[in-house]
Design a protein around this motif. Structure first.
Motif, PDB file in Angstrom:
ATOM      1  N   LYS A 169      -2.465   8.277 -11.429  1.00  0.00           N
ATOM      2  CA  LYS A 169      -3.186   7.627 -10.320  1.00  0.00           C
ATOM      3  C   LYS A 169      -2.236   7.322  -9.171  1.00  0.00           C
ATOM      4  N   LYS A 172      -1.456  10.462  -7.242  1.00  0.00           N
ATOM      5  CA  LYS A 172      -2.591  10.828  -6.385  1.00  0.00           C
ATOM      6  C   LYS A 172      -2.628   9.935  -5.139  1.00  0.00           C
ATOM      7  N   LYS A 173      -2.317   8.665  -5.335  1.00  0.00           N
ATOM      8  CA  LYS A 173      -2.316   7.729  -4.209  1.00  0.00           C
ATOM      9  C   LYS A 173      -1.244   8.110  -3.187  1.00  0.00           C
ATOM     10  N   PHE A 175       0.019  11.098  -2.777  1.00  0.00           N
ATOM     11  CA  PHE A 175      -0.469  12.322  -2.139  1.00  0.00           C
ATOM     12  C   PHE A 175      -1.470  11.979  -1.019  1.00  0.00           C
ATOM     13  N   ASP A 176      -2.418  11.116  -1.327  1.00  0.00           N
ATOM     14  CA  ASP A 176      -3.456  10.768  -0.331  1.00  0.00           C
ATOM     15  C   ASP A 176      -2.840  10.112   0.903  1.00  0.00           C
ATOM     16  N   LYS A 177      -1.848   9.251   0.678  1.00  0.00           N
ATOM     17  CA  LYS A 177      -1.215   8.572   1.822  1.00  0.00           C
ATOM     18  C   LYS A 177      -0.457   9.563   2.695  1.00  0.00           C
ATOM     19  N   ARG A 179      -1.141  12.785   2.882  1.00  0.00           N
ATOM     20  CA  ARG A 179      -2.103  13.704   3.493  1.00  0.00           C
ATOM     21  C   ARG A 179      -2.779  13.077   4.708  1.00  0.00           C
ATOM     22  N   SER A 180      -3.113  11.807   4.585  1.00  0.00           N
ATOM     23  CA  SER A 180      -3.805  11.188   5.727  1.00  0.00           C
ATOM     24  C   SER A 180      -2.814  10.653   6.763  1.00  0.00           C
ATOM     25  N   SER A 190      -2.036  20.449   0.276  1.00  0.00           N
ATOM     26  CA  SER A 190      -3.265  20.354  -0.523  1.00  0.00           C
ATOM     27  C   SER A 190      -3.042  20.343  -2.032  1.00  0.00           C
ATOM     28  N   ILE A 192      -1.583  19.159  -5.796  1.00  0.00           N
ATOM     29  CA  ILE A 192      -1.089  18.084  -6.662  1.00  0.00           C
ATOM     30  C   ILE A 192      -0.787  18.703  -8.015  1.00  0.00           C
ATOM     31  N   GLY A 207      -7.138  13.925 -10.485  1.00  0.00           N
ATOM     32  CA  GLY A 207      -7.053  14.658  -9.224  1.00  0.00           C
ATOM     33  C   GLY A 207      -6.096  15.827  -9.160  1.00  0.00           C
TER      34      GLY A 207
END
Ligand SMILES: *Cc1c(COP(=O)(O)O)cnc(C)c1O
Length: 221
Positions: A169, A172-173, A175-177, A179-180, A190, A192, A207
């Motif tokens: 988790k 993934k977090k 990665f999301d930070k 990416r955005s 893109s 993971i 994810g």
């Protein structure tokens, strides 16, 4: 039936469409890789430079080799022509060397940032702040021969699946930070890469879209 071919076919049938399999063939002989190859599989992972160098010329050209293990800078030149992705970028100096070697041969090498998510000290990887700094330095220095495609991580080696899930988790977090944040608008960021034989199902639930699986395909090492 228990065979490499049936293992890989069964495994791929279980994977959701967006998840790619890197079949980790480290320590395994050429004939084992060919058995997997003959099912139609093309993506193989190795963790040692010497093994890629040895196996590459003896196997079909359309194999995509992924370097998944710790990489020393002085060995980058040995695999710069051979690999389609390096999962284990864990320092600015390493990615700088990858860029230099890729430029020499006029390639762009796909890279993943290895993030430290495990509890163990021994695992390599960057934290979130280090990952951001690395990306900024790559941009300031116009590294046009590397492409950062995403992140990779390894969970702690433990039976505690609650812990493993929370580490995934966390990846993934991160990665999301990224990416955005730094990668906003960059569709190439893109990937993971998380999950191995023992934890790939949890990784996918959290994810992952690249799993690196050795023993479930090729048997124990
Ligand atoms: C060996 C290895 C794997 C695969 O491990 P299995 O448990 O055999 O599936 C995945 N990732 C890395 C980085 C490895 O070194």
């Amino acid at each position: 039936m228990e065979s490499i071919a049936s293992n890989i076919i069964d495994l791929k049938a279980q994977l959701p469409e967006q998840v790619r399999l890197v079949a980790v063939s480290k320590t395994k002989p050429l004939e084992d890789i060919m058995e997997a190859y003959n099912t139609g599989h093309r993506i193989f992972g190795e963790n040692r430079v010497q093994e890629i160098v040895m196996k590459h010329p003896l196997l079909p050209d359309d194999i995509e080799w992924h370097m998944i293990g710790h990489l020393q800078r002085n060995k980058v030149k040995l695999i710069s022509k051979l690999v389609s992705m390096i999962h284990s970028v864990d320092s600015y100096r390493l990615i700088e060397t990858i860029n230099v070697e890729a430029l020499k041969i006029n390639r762009v090498i796909n890279c993943l940032l290895q993030i430290h998510i495990a509890e163990e000290e021994s695992k390599f990887g960057l934290n979130f702040a280090e990952a951001k700094d690395l990306v900024k330095l790559c941009r300031e220095n116009n590294f046009n021969n590397i492409c950062i495609r995403g992140v990779m991580g390894m969970a702690t080696f433990t039976d505690d699946m609650v812990q493993v899930r929370s580490e995934f988790k966390n990846l993934k977090k991160i990665f999301d930070k990224l990416r955005s944040g730094l990668f906003a608008g960059d569709k190439r960021f893109s990937e993971i890469s998380m999950g191995m034989s023992g934890d790939y199902k949890i990784a996918i639930e959290e994810g992952s879209n690249i799993v690196r699986i050795g023993s479930l395909v090729f048997g124990d090492r």
